[in-house]
Motif scaffolding. Structure first.
Motif, short mmCIF file in Angstrom:
data_model
loop_
_atom_site.label_atom_id
_atom_site.label_comp_id
_atom_site.label_asym_id
_atom_site.label_seq_id
_atom_site.Cartn_x
_atom_site.Cartn_y
_atom_site.Cartn_z
N PRO A 51 0.82 -1.22 0.00
CA PRO A 51 0.00 0.00 0.00
C PRO A 51 0.85 1.27 0.00
O PRO A 51 1.94 1.30 0.57
CB PRO A 51 -0.80 -0.10 1.30
N ASN A 52 0.33 2.30 -0.65
CA ASN A 52 1.01 3.60 -0.57
C ASN A 52 0.40 4.37 0.61
O ASN A 52 -0.57 3.92 1.22
CB ASN A 52 0.92 4.37 -1.89
N VAL A 53 0.93 5.51 0.93
CA VAL A 53 0.51 6.27 2.11
C VAL A 53 -0.98 6.62 2.06
O VAL A 53 -1.66 6.58 3.07
CB VAL A 53 1.37 7.56 2.25
N GLY A 54 -1.52 6.92 0.89
CA GLY A 54 -2.92 7.28 0.76
C GLY A 54 -3.88 6.13 1.01
O GLY A 54 -5.06 6.33 1.26
N GLU A 55 -3.40 4.90 0.91
CA GLU A 55 -4.26 3.73 1.10
C GLU A 55 -4.29 3.23 2.55
O GLU A 55 -5.09 2.36 2.87
CB GLU A 55 -3.80 2.59 0.20
N ILE A 56 -3.44 3.75 3.39
CA ILE A 56 -3.38 3.32 4.79
C ILE A 56 -4.44 4.06 5.58
O ILE A 56 -4.51 5.28 5.55
CB ILE A 56 -1.98 3.55 5.38
N LYS A 57 -5.28 3.31 6.27
CA LYS A 57 -6.37 3.89 7.05
C LYS A 57 -6.06 3.72 8.54
O LYS A 57 -5.77 2.63 9.00
CB LYS A 57 -7.68 3.19 6.72
N ILE A 58 -6.13 4.82 9.27
CA ILE A 58 -5.91 4.79 10.71
C ILE A 58 -7.21 5.21 11.37
O ILE A 58 -7.75 6.27 11.08
CB ILE A 58 -4.77 5.74 11.13
N SER A 59 -7.72 4.35 12.25
CA SER A 59 -8.95 4.69 12.96
C SER A 59 -8.75 4.41 14.44
O SER A 59 -8.09 3.44 14.82
CB SER A 59 -10.14 3.90 12.41
N LEU A 60 -9.31 5.27 15.24
CA LEU A 60 -9.18 5.13 16.68
C LEU A 60 -10.42 4.46 17.25
O LEU A 60 -11.53 4.66 16.77
CB LEU A 60 -9.00 6.51 17.32
#
Length: 69
Positions: A51-60
């Motif tokens: 994955p590139n940076v735009g495809e990484i999802k961070i959720s809290l």
């Protein structure tokens, strides 16, 4: 917070790391996950990539507070 790797085509969960001590190796890298499955999603057969940076999802996680009186 768990680390999850999913197929971007079908959403199949390829790997989930929930806590330290889960296994001897720790969190696996995207290239390790890709090599484990032979470069293809086991569910839909879509080629796996890094994955590139735009495809990484961070959720809290939503923090649950105890009820006070």
């Amino acid at each position: 917070m768990p680390v999850k790797y999913r197929c971007k085509n079908c959403g199949y969960e390829l790997y989930k790391f929930e806590k330290v001590g889960q296994d001897f190796y720790g969190v696996r890298t995207p290239s390790e996950i890709k090599s484990i499955y032979g470069g293809r999603c086991p569910k839909c057969g879509h080629p796996l990539g890094i994955p590139n940076v735009g495809e990484i999802k961070i959720s809290l996680k939503k923090k649950i507070y105890p009820m006070t009186k």
